[in-house]
Design a protein around this motif. Structure first.
Motif, short mmCIF file in Angstrom:
data_model
loop_
_atom_site.label_atom_id
_atom_site.label_comp_id
_atom_site.label_asym_id
_atom_site.label_seq_id
_atom_site.Cartn_x
_atom_site.Cartn_y
_atom_site.Cartn_z
N LEU A 19 -3.28 -3.92 -8.57
CA LEU A 19 -2.91 -2.52 -8.77
C LEU A 19 -3.38 -2.00 -10.13
N GLY A 20 -3.93 -2.88 -10.96
CA GLY A 20 -4.31 -2.50 -12.32
C GLY A 20 -3.14 -2.72 -13.26
N GLN A 65 0.85 -1.11 7.59
CA GLN A 65 -0.30 -0.24 7.38
C GLN A 65 -1.55 -0.89 7.98
N ILE A 66 -2.50 -0.06 8.37
CA ILE A 66 -3.79 -0.57 8.84
C ILE A 66 -4.77 -0.45 7.68
N ILE A 67 -5.46 -1.56 7.39
CA ILE A 67 -6.44 -1.54 6.31
C ILE A 67 -7.86 -1.67 6.86
N VAL A 137 -7.89 2.72 -2.34
CA VAL A 137 -7.28 3.87 -3.02
C VAL A 137 -6.07 4.39 -2.25
N GLN A 138 -6.21 4.51 -0.93
CA GLN A 138 -5.09 5.03 -0.12
C GLN A 138 -3.89 4.08 -0.16
N ILE A 139 -4.14 2.78 -0.04
CA ILE A 139 -3.03 1.82 -0.07
C ILE A 139 -2.33 1.84 -1.43
N LYS A 140 -3.08 1.92 -2.50
CA LYS A 140 -2.47 1.97 -3.84
C LYS A 140 -1.62 3.22 -4.01
N LYS A 141 -2.09 4.36 -3.49
CA LYS A 141 -1.29 5.60 -3.57
C LYS A 141 0.01 5.47 -2.78
N TRP A 146 5.97 4.74 -2.60
CA TRP A 146 7.16 4.04 -2.15
C TRP A 146 7.89 3.31 -3.27
N ARG A 147 7.16 2.83 -4.25
CA ARG A 147 7.83 2.21 -5.42
C ARG A 147 8.67 3.26 -6.14
#
Length: 151
Positions: A19-20, A65-67, A137-141, A146-147
Protein backbone atom coordinates in the motif's frame (compact mmCIF):
# COMPACT_ATOMS: atom_id res chain seq x y z
CA UNK A 1 6.46 -0.50 -9.26
CA UNK A 2 7.94 -4.01 -9.14
CA UNK A 3 7.67 -6.33 -12.10
CA UNK A 4 6.11 -9.65 -11.22
CA UNK A 5 7.35 -13.11 -12.07
CA UNK A 6 4.59 -14.45 -14.31
CA UNK A 7 2.79 -16.05 -11.39
CA UNK A 8 -0.21 -18.29 -11.96
CA UNK A 9 -2.59 -17.81 -9.04
CA UNK A 10 -4.38 -20.69 -7.38
CA UNK A 11 -7.22 -20.88 -4.87
CA UNK A 12 -5.88 -20.43 -1.35
CA UNK A 13 -2.87 -18.30 -2.34
CA UNK A 14 -2.16 -15.65 0.31
CA UNK A 15 -1.27 -12.30 -1.24
CA UNK A 16 0.48 -9.23 0.09
CA UNK A 17 -0.47 -5.87 -1.38
CA UNK A 18 2.04 -3.06 -0.98
CA UNK A 19 0.00 0.00 0.00
CA UNK A 20 3.06 2.27 0.26
CA UNK A 21 4.39 3.95 3.41
CA UNK A 22 5.46 0.56 4.81
CA UNK A 23 1.87 -0.71 4.92
CA UNK A 24 0.69 -4.02 3.51
CA UNK A 25 -2.78 -5.44 3.07
CA UNK A 26 -3.37 -9.17 2.77
CA UNK A 27 -5.78 -11.20 0.70
CA UNK A 28 -6.60 -14.77 -0.26
CA UNK A 29 -7.58 -16.08 -3.68
CA UNK A 30 -11.09 -17.55 -3.50
CA UNK A 31 -11.62 -18.55 -7.12
CA UNK A 32 -10.72 -18.08 -10.76
CA UNK A 33 -13.29 -16.38 -12.95
CA UNK A 34 -13.29 -15.73 -16.69
CA UNK A 35 -12.12 -12.13 -16.17
CA UNK A 36 -9.64 -12.55 -13.31
CA UNK A 37 -9.53 -13.92 -9.78
CA UNK A 38 -11.90 -13.31 -6.89
CA UNK A 39 -10.10 -12.45 -3.64
CA UNK A 40 -11.06 -11.75 -0.06
CA UNK A 41 -9.18 -8.91 1.62
CA UNK A 42 -8.55 -9.30 5.34
CA UNK A 43 -9.02 -6.72 8.06
CA UNK A 44 -5.31 -6.71 8.86
CA UNK A 45 -2.72 -4.16 7.79
CA UNK A 46 0.91 -4.94 8.49
CA UNK A 47 4.15 -2.99 8.38
CA UNK A 48 5.94 -5.67 6.36
CA UNK A 49 4.90 -8.36 3.86
CA UNK A 50 5.52 -11.18 6.37
CA UNK A 51 2.72 -9.90 8.60
CA UNK A 52 0.48 -12.32 6.67
CA UNK A 53 1.36 -14.77 9.46
CA UNK A 54 -0.88 -12.70 11.79
CA UNK A 55 -4.02 -12.70 9.62
CA UNK A 56 -7.35 -13.50 11.24
CA UNK A 57 -8.91 -15.45 8.36
CA UNK A 58 -12.41 -14.85 9.76
CA UNK A 59 -12.11 -11.06 9.56
CA UNK A 60 -12.66 -9.53 6.14
CA UNK A 61 -12.23 -5.83 5.54
CA UNK A 62 -14.91 -5.87 2.82
CA UNK A 63 -16.78 -8.13 0.43
CA UNK A 64 -14.74 -10.18 -2.07
CA UNK A 65 -13.34 -8.33 -5.08
CA UNK A 66 -12.36 -9.37 -8.60
CA UNK A 67 -8.81 -8.47 -9.56
CA UNK A 68 -7.14 -8.19 -12.94
CA UNK A 69 -4.71 -10.97 -12.07
CA UNK A 70 -3.29 -11.03 -15.58
CA UNK A 71 -2.02 -7.44 -15.30
CA UNK A 72 -1.03 -7.74 -11.64
CA UNK A 73 0.76 -11.10 -11.68
CA UNK A 74 1.49 -12.09 -15.25
CA UNK A 75 2.34 -8.83 -16.99
CA UNK A 76 3.47 -7.03 -13.84
CA UNK A 77 2.12 -3.77 -15.25
CA UNK A 78 0.99 -2.26 -11.97
CA UNK A 79 1.36 -2.40 -8.23
CA UNK A 80 3.54 -4.52 -6.04
CA UNK A 81 1.61 -7.67 -5.21
CA UNK A 82 3.20 -10.94 -4.16
CA UNK A 83 2.18 -14.48 -3.26
CA UNK A 84 3.35 -15.05 0.32
CA UNK A 85 1.97 -18.53 0.93
CA UNK A 86 0.11 -21.30 -0.84
CA UNK A 87 -2.62 -23.41 0.69
CA UNK A 88 -3.25 -26.25 -1.73
CA UNK A 89 -5.96 -27.66 0.57
CA UNK A 90 -8.02 -24.45 0.66
CA UNK A 91 -11.62 -24.83 -0.43
CA UNK A 92 -13.69 -21.64 -0.79
CA UNK A 93 -16.76 -21.63 1.45
CA UNK A 94 -19.76 -23.09 -0.38
CA UNK A 95 -22.04 -20.65 1.44
CA UNK A 96 -20.27 -17.57 0.00
CA UNK A 97 -23.10 -15.25 -1.02
CA UNK A 98 -21.18 -12.55 -2.89
CA UNK A 99 -22.54 -11.91 -6.38
CA UNK A 100 -21.59 -9.51 -9.13
CA UNK A 101 -23.84 -7.99 -11.79
CA UNK A 102 -23.37 -7.49 -15.51
CA UNK A 103 -25.51 -6.81 -18.56
CA UNK A 104 -27.80 -3.92 -19.30
CA UNK A 105 -30.82 -2.90 -17.23
CA UNK A 106 -33.23 -4.79 -19.46
CA UNK A 107 -31.43 -8.10 -18.89
CA UNK A 108 -29.20 -7.99 -15.80
CA UNK A 109 -27.33 -11.15 -14.89
CA UNK A 110 -25.77 -12.13 -11.58
CA UNK A 111 -22.63 -14.23 -11.27
CA UNK A 112 -21.21 -15.67 -8.05
CA UNK A 113 -17.56 -16.23 -7.13
CA UNK A 114 -17.70 -19.71 -8.66
CA UNK A 115 -18.88 -18.45 -12.06
CA UNK A 116 -22.49 -19.60 -11.66
CA UNK A 117 -24.88 -17.29 -13.51
CA UNK A 118 -28.51 -16.45 -12.87
CA UNK A 119 -30.94 -13.85 -14.13
CA UNK A 120 -31.51 -11.02 -11.71
CA UNK A 121 -35.06 -11.15 -10.46
CA UNK A 122 -37.04 -8.01 -11.35
CA UNK A 123 -38.08 -7.67 -7.69
CA UNK A 124 -34.45 -7.76 -6.48
CA UNK A 125 -33.59 -4.19 -5.46
CA UNK A 126 -30.12 -5.11 -4.19
CA UNK A 127 -27.18 -3.30 -5.73
CA UNK A 128 -24.44 -5.68 -6.70
CA UNK A 129 -20.88 -4.72 -7.57
CA UNK A 130 -20.14 -4.79 -11.29
CA UNK A 131 -18.53 -7.88 -12.81
CA UNK A 132 -15.37 -6.01 -13.75
CA UNK A 133 -11.81 -6.80 -12.67
CA UNK A 134 -10.01 -4.17 -10.63
CA UNK A 135 -6.37 -3.18 -10.82
CA UNK A 136 -3.92 -2.01 -8.21
CA UNK A 137 -5.15 1.59 -8.00
CA UNK A 138 -8.82 0.62 -7.64
CA UNK A 139 -8.13 -2.00 -4.95
CA UNK A 140 -5.98 0.44 -2.96
CA UNK A 141 -8.75 3.07 -3.10
CA UNK A 142 -11.30 0.52 -1.90
CA UNK A 143 -9.02 -0.59 0.96
CA UNK A 144 -8.45 3.04 1.98
CA UNK A 145 -12.21 3.72 1.94
CA UNK A 146 -13.09 0.67 4.07
CA UNK A 147 -10.24 1.24 6.52
CA UNK A 148 -11.49 4.80 7.11
CA UNK A 149 -15.06 3.55 7.49
CA UNK A 150 -14.08 1.00 10.14
CA UNK A 151 -12.12 3.51 12.25
Amino acid sequence: MGKQKKIKLENGDILSIDLGNNEYAFARVLSKLSIGHCIEIFNHIGDNPNEYLNINYDSRLLQPQIIDSHSLFWLGKEGNWDVKDKNKNFIPPENETTKFEYGDQSNPTLIDIFGNKEEKDSTDDNRYPPYIPKGDVQIKKIIKFWRAKKE
